[in-house]
Design an enzyme around this catalytic site. Sequence first.
Site, mmCIF file in Angstrom:
data_model
loop_
_atom_site.group_PDB
_atom_site.id
_atom_site.type_symbol
_atom_site.label_atom_id
_atom_site.label_comp_id
_atom_site.label_asym_id
_atom_site.label_seq_id
_atom_site.Cartn_x
_atom_site.Cartn_y
_atom_site.Cartn_z
ATOM 1 N N HIS A 168 68.909 75.281 175.517
ATOM 2 C CA HIS A 168 69.230 74.782 174.167
ATOM 3 C C HIS A 168 68.646 75.726 173.087
ATOM 4 C CE1 HIS A 168 69.696 71.981 170.842
ATOM 5 N NE2 HIS A 168 70.133 71.041 171.618
ATOM 6 N N GLU A 272 74.137 77.395 172.795
ATOM 7 C CA GLU A 272 73.474 77.029 174.056
ATOM 8 C C GLU A 272 74.344 77.373 175.265
ATOM 9 O OE1 GLU A 272 72.809 73.229 171.319
ATOM 10 O OE2 GLU A 272 72.725 72.805 173.455
HETATM 11 O O1 TA6 Z 1 72.991 70.439 171.531
HETATM 12 C C1 TA6 Z 1 73.537 69.595 170.570
HETATM 13 C C2 TA6 Z 1 72.892 68.224 170.667
HETATM 14 O O2 TA6 Z 1 73.348 67.522 171.790
HETATM 15 C C3 TA6 Z 1 73.180 67.489 169.362
HETATM 16 O O3 TA6 Z 1 74.088 66.444 169.558
HETATM 17 C C4 TA6 Z 1 71.795 67.015 168.906
HETATM 18 O O4 TA6 Z 1 71.529 65.741 169.437
HETATM 19 C C5 TA6 Z 1 70.912 68.112 169.503
HETATM 20 O O5 TA6 Z 1 71.460 68.331 170.799
HETATM 21 C C6 TA6 Z 1 69.440 67.814 169.500
HETATM 22 O O6 TA6 Z 1 69.091 66.961 170.539
HETATM 23 P P1 TA6 Z 1 67.550 66.452 170.620
HETATM 24 O O7 TA6 Z 1 67.523 65.461 171.731
HETATM 25 O O8 TA6 Z 1 66.714 67.675 170.885
HETATM 26 O O9 TA6 Z 1 67.263 65.877 169.265
#
Ligand code: TA6
Length: 303
Positions: A168, A272
Amino acid sequence: MSTSERKPIEVIKGINGLEKVVLRGISGSSVEVYLYGAHVTSWKNEDGEELLFISSKAVFKPPKPIRGGIPICFPQFSTYGSLEPHGFARNRFWIFDDDPPPLPPDAANKVFIDLILRPTKEDLKIWPHSFEYRLRITLGPTGDLMLTSRIRNTGTDGKPFTFMFAYHNYFSVSDISEVRVEGLETLDYLDNCQNMERYTEQGDSITFESEVDKIYVSTPTKIAIMDHEKKRTFVIRKDGLPDAVVWNPWDKKAKAIADLGDDDYKHMLCVEAAAIEKPILLKPGEEWRGRQELSTVNKEIDS
Ligand code: TA6
């Protein structure tokens, strides 16, 4: 230069006393990895410039995941399952692997660490699959950062399991409104802002003027992220990871995220390397490998 600055690998106390590993490359670049989550929180180039984004409100306190850097999403992506969002690997303490995978032939001028995560009894109650997850974090001679994940089904119950995965990545950008992503045009994506409806990307490159939360499927191995102001291009090269998520919360969502500064969205972009649309299936004894290499080019390139 003090002796500590010469050590290629050093384990020190980070924020709130959490242990972190500092890797120093031969070119002067560096990487920092917290054992909590095997979480890369810093990747600096030879000029000491920070290339990853860390939220101004990041909480370095388990069980809260660290907001920014490179969270590891495993064995679930987002809320697409019964586990906590993005699974539990990012809020577990990893340890050094005392039986690491073989070294690559060109290991001499690279700096790397090998970490491993195995499920606890508690983990097996919420996700009843035995696994070994080996993560190699490598800093190359020109400052490129490589993450190689090897996940093996070590179950003795003869059962396969599936999982989703994502690196991520939070990239640090000068101004999100001056950023362009290339390599995803004409591809299909699932839009998390439109109930995961499937669309086809129309743009000839992706720019940003509002919240974006898209899972591009069956993407190429190379994606470029151009920071116009810095004349810097991030390049992601990936293997074993067919999908790519692009996320910026923009202003309204940013305000609703407690551990994200209200204006932080202007200086971050998540791109990501992931396996989401088609979860990875592992039969007993099988091992999957998913790799990403991050590098920068000091100009805006066409991918
Ligand atoms: O990668 C995108 C995502 O799935 C978004 O929908 C947002 O929720 C982000 O990840 C952040 O997730 P987190 O659980 O780290 O707040």
